[in-house]
Motif scaffolding. Structure first.
Motif, PDB file in Angstrom:
ATOM      1  N   GLU A   1       0.859  -1.102   0.034  1.00  0.00           N
ATOM      2  CA  GLU A   1      -0.073   0.090  -0.199  1.00  0.00           C
ATOM      3  C   GLU A   1       0.890   1.297   0.184  1.00  0.00           C
ATOM      4  O   GLU A   1       1.855   1.170   0.741  1.00  0.00           O
ATOM      5  CB  GLU A   1      -0.836  -0.206   0.952  1.00  0.00           C
ATOM      6  N   THR A   2       0.626   2.450  -0.845  1.00  0.00           N
ATOM      7  CA  THR A   2       1.132   3.531  -0.884  1.00  0.00           C
ATOM      8  C   THR A   2       0.435   4.510  -0.292  1.00  0.00           C
ATOM      9  O   THR A   2      -0.667   4.628  -0.264  1.00  0.00           O
ATOM     10  CB  THR A   2       1.664   3.826  -2.336  1.00  0.00           C
ATOM     11  N   ARG A   3       1.208   5.662   0.117  1.00  0.00           N
ATOM     12  CA  ARG A   3       0.393   6.724   0.603  1.00  0.00           C
ATOM     13  C   ARG A   3       0.879   8.051  -0.466  1.00  0.00           C
ATOM     14  O   ARG A   3       1.944   8.092  -0.952  1.00  0.00           O
ATOM     15  CB  ARG A   3       0.989   7.168   2.071  1.00  0.00           C
ATOM     16  N   VAL A   4       0.116   9.235  -0.573  1.00  0.00           N
ATOM     17  CA  VAL A   4       0.299  10.207  -1.131  1.00  0.00           C
ATOM     18  C   VAL A   4       0.674  11.371  -0.102  1.00  0.00           C
ATOM     19  O   VAL A   4       0.099  11.567   0.719  1.00  0.00           O
ATOM     20  CB  VAL A   4      -0.732  10.885  -2.247  1.00  0.00           C
ATOM     21  N   ALA A   5       1.962  12.033  -0.446  1.00  0.00           N
ATOM     22  CA  ALA A   5       2.498  12.927   0.651  1.00  0.00           C
ATOM     23  C   ALA A   5       3.042  14.045  -0.092  1.00  0.00           C
ATOM     24  O   ALA A   5       3.348  14.036  -0.991  1.00  0.00           O
ATOM     25  CB  ALA A   5       3.128  12.453   1.643  1.00  0.00           C
ATOM     26  N   ILE A   6       3.152  15.168   0.589  1.00  0.00           N
ATOM     27  CA  ILE A   6       4.046  16.278   0.278  1.00  0.00           C
ATOM     28  C   ILE A   6       5.291  16.362   1.126  1.00  0.00           C
ATOM     29  O   ILE A   6       5.002  16.400   2.528  1.00  0.00           O
ATOM     30  CB  ILE A   6       3.342  17.837   0.062  1.00  0.00           C
ATOM     31  N   LEU A   7       6.352  16.438   0.667  1.00  0.00           N
ATOM     32  CA  LEU A   7       7.579  16.762   1.602  1.00  0.00           C
ATOM     33  C   LEU A   7       8.029  18.252   1.565  1.00  0.00           C
ATOM     34  O   LEU A   7       8.247  18.517   0.441  1.00  0.00           O
ATOM     35  CB  LEU A   7       8.823  15.680   1.123  1.00  0.00           C
ATOM     36  N   ALA A   8       7.754  18.903   2.410  1.00  0.00           N
ATOM     37  CA  ALA A   8       8.088  20.400   2.513  1.00  0.00           C
ATOM     38  C   ALA A   8       9.489  20.485   3.012  1.00  0.00           C
ATOM     39  O   ALA A   8       9.977  19.943   4.062  1.00  0.00           O
ATOM     40  CB  ALA A   8       7.102  21.097   3.701  1.00  0.00           C
ATOM     41  N   VAL A   9      10.417  21.003   2.286  1.00  0.00           N
ATOM     42  CA  VAL A   9      11.808  21.232   2.675  1.00  0.00           C
ATOM     43  C   VAL A   9      12.090  22.586   2.708  1.00  0.00           C
ATOM     44  O   VAL A   9      11.907  23.719   1.792  1.00  0.00           O
ATOM     45  CB  VAL A   9      12.683  20.565   1.379  1.00  0.00           C
TER      46      VAL A   9
ATOM     47  N   VAL B   1       7.891  18.601  -2.594  1.00  0.00           N
ATOM     48  CA  VAL B   1       8.055  17.317  -3.354  1.00  0.00           C
ATOM     49  C   VAL B   1       6.777  16.395  -3.126  1.00  0.00           C
ATOM     50  O   VAL B   1       6.692  15.975  -2.044  1.00  0.00           O
ATOM     51  CB  VAL B   1       9.397  16.309  -2.551  1.00  0.00           C
ATOM     52  N   ALA B   2       6.286  16.122  -3.992  1.00  0.00           N
ATOM     53  CA  ALA B   2       4.823  15.496  -4.092  1.00  0.00           C
ATOM     54  C   ALA B   2       5.579  13.840  -4.343  1.00  0.00           C
ATOM     55  O   ALA B   2       6.331  13.598  -5.085  1.00  0.00           O
ATOM     56  CB  ALA B   2       4.072  15.668  -5.242  1.00  0.00           C
ATOM     57  N   LEU B   3       4.939  12.901  -3.268  1.00  0.00           N
ATOM     58  CA  LEU B   3       5.425  11.692  -3.242  1.00  0.00           C
ATOM     59  C   LEU B   3       4.169  10.583  -3.241  1.00  0.00           C
ATOM     60  O   LEU B   3       3.023  11.098  -2.719  1.00  0.00           O
ATOM     61  CB  LEU B   3       6.242  11.356  -1.991  1.00  0.00           C
ATOM     62  N   ASP B   4       4.355   9.412  -3.892  1.00  0.00           N
ATOM     63  CA  ASP B   4       3.375   8.378  -3.971  1.00  0.00           C
ATOM     64  C   ASP B   4       4.387   7.009  -3.397  1.00  0.00           C
ATOM     65  O   ASP B   4       4.965   6.843  -4.444  1.00  0.00           O
ATOM     66  CB  ASP B   4       2.618   8.071  -5.165  1.00  0.00           C
ATOM     67  N   GLY B   5       4.182   6.375  -2.064  1.00  0.00           N
ATOM     68  CA  GLY B   5       4.979   5.543  -1.804  1.00  0.00           C
ATOM     69  C   GLY B   5       4.816   4.848  -0.401  1.00  0.00           C
ATOM     70  O   GLY B   5       3.500   5.571   0.101  1.00  0.00           O
TER      71      GLY B   5
ATOM     72  N   ALA C   1      12.759  19.370   7.106  1.00  0.00           N
ATOM     73  CA  ALA C   1      11.913  18.786   6.120  1.00  0.00           C
ATOM     74  C   ALA C   1      10.828  18.272   7.121  1.00  0.00           C
ATOM     75  O   ALA C   1      10.808  17.700   8.300  1.00  0.00           O
ATOM     76  CB  ALA C   1      12.473  17.591   5.643  1.00  0.00           C
ATOM     77  N   LYS C   2       9.609  18.173   6.499  1.00  0.00           N
ATOM     78  CA  LYS C   2       8.216  17.766   7.257  1.00  0.00           C
ATOM     79  C   LYS C   2       7.406  17.064   6.128  1.00  0.00           C
ATOM     80  O   LYS C   2       7.130  17.761   5.163  1.00  0.00           O
ATOM     81  CB  LYS C   2       7.533  18.884   7.997  1.00  0.00           C
ATOM     82  N   ALA C   3       7.144  15.708   6.361  1.00  0.00           N
ATOM     83  CA  ALA C   3       5.970  15.166   5.414  1.00  0.00           C
ATOM     84  C   ALA C   3       4.623  15.508   6.101  1.00  0.00           C
ATOM     85  O   ALA C   3       4.294  15.352   6.885  1.00  0.00           O
ATOM     86  CB  ALA C   3       6.611  13.740   5.454  1.00  0.00           C
ATOM     87  N   ILE C   4       3.903  15.691   4.920  1.00  0.00           N
ATOM     88  CA  ILE C   4       2.372  15.833   5.272  1.00  0.00           C
ATOM     89  C   ILE C   4       1.488  14.919   4.462  1.00  0.00           C
ATOM     90  O   ILE C   4       1.692  14.832   3.282  1.00  0.00           O
ATOM     91  CB  ILE C   4       2.090  17.336   4.842  1.00  0.00           C
ATOM     92  N   TYR C   5       0.878  14.002   5.024  1.00  0.00           N
ATOM     93  CA  TYR C   5       0.230  12.790   4.389  1.00  0.00           C
ATOM     94  C   TYR C   5      -1.438  13.340   3.703  1.00  0.00           C
ATOM     95  O   TYR C   5      -2.110  13.844   4.632  1.00  0.00           O
ATOM     96  CB  TYR C   5       0.082  11.712   5.231  1.00  0.00           C
ATOM     97  N   SER C   6      -1.937  12.871   2.769  1.00  0.00           N
ATOM     98  CA  SER C   6      -3.144  12.839   2.294  1.00  0.00           C
ATOM     99  C   SER C   6      -3.935  11.784   3.078  1.00  0.00           C
ATOM    100  O   SER C   6      -3.461  11.089   3.874  1.00  0.00           O
ATOM    101  CB  SER C   6      -3.441  12.825   0.746  1.00  0.00           C
ATOM    102  N   LYS C   7      -5.391  12.083   3.430  1.00  0.00           N
ATOM    103  CA  LYS C   7      -6.265  11.112   3.968  1.00  0.00           C
ATOM    104  C   LYS C   7      -6.713  10.148   3.145  1.00  0.00           C
ATOM    105  O   LYS C   7      -7.294   9.117   3.525  1.00  0.00           O
ATOM    106  CB  LYS C   7      -7.110  11.833   4.590  1.00  0.00           C
TER     107      LYS C   7
END
Length: 82
Positions: free
Chosen positions: A3-11, A51-55, A75-81
């Motif tokens: 299972e993957t999650r979508v997130a934004i890594l703010a740097v 940085v938009a991520l899917d992993g 850096a801080k990761a923010i996850y979608s719901k």
């Protein structure tokens, strides 16, 4: 399939000399990167990068931790719901 999650890594880059180290990490995790946008903010001599991520969550957390451990970079990761 994991299972993957979508997130934004703010740097936030406060030491631009560390950018090559940051880019090396982003290249290592490139298969999970959807896209990225960087904004230099010369007034404060910093750069803001999203940085938009899917992993898998553990991969995103690993990248966030490694990026955040670079001196002069936050850096801080923010996850979608979803």
């Amino acid at each position: 399939m994991e299972e993957t999650r979508v997130a934004i890594l703010a740097v936030v880059v406060e030491d631009r000399d560390k950018v090559p180290e940051l880019n090396k990490l982003l290249t290592e995790f490139g298969e999970y990167i959807i896209g990225r946008m960087g904004l230099p903010y010369d007034k404060k001599n910093i750069s803001l990068i999203s940085v938009a991520l899917d992993g898998p969550a553990d991969v995103i957390n690993s990248l966030s931790g490694k990026v955040g451990s670079i001196e002069g970079i936050t850096a801080k990761a923010i996850y979608s719901k979803v």
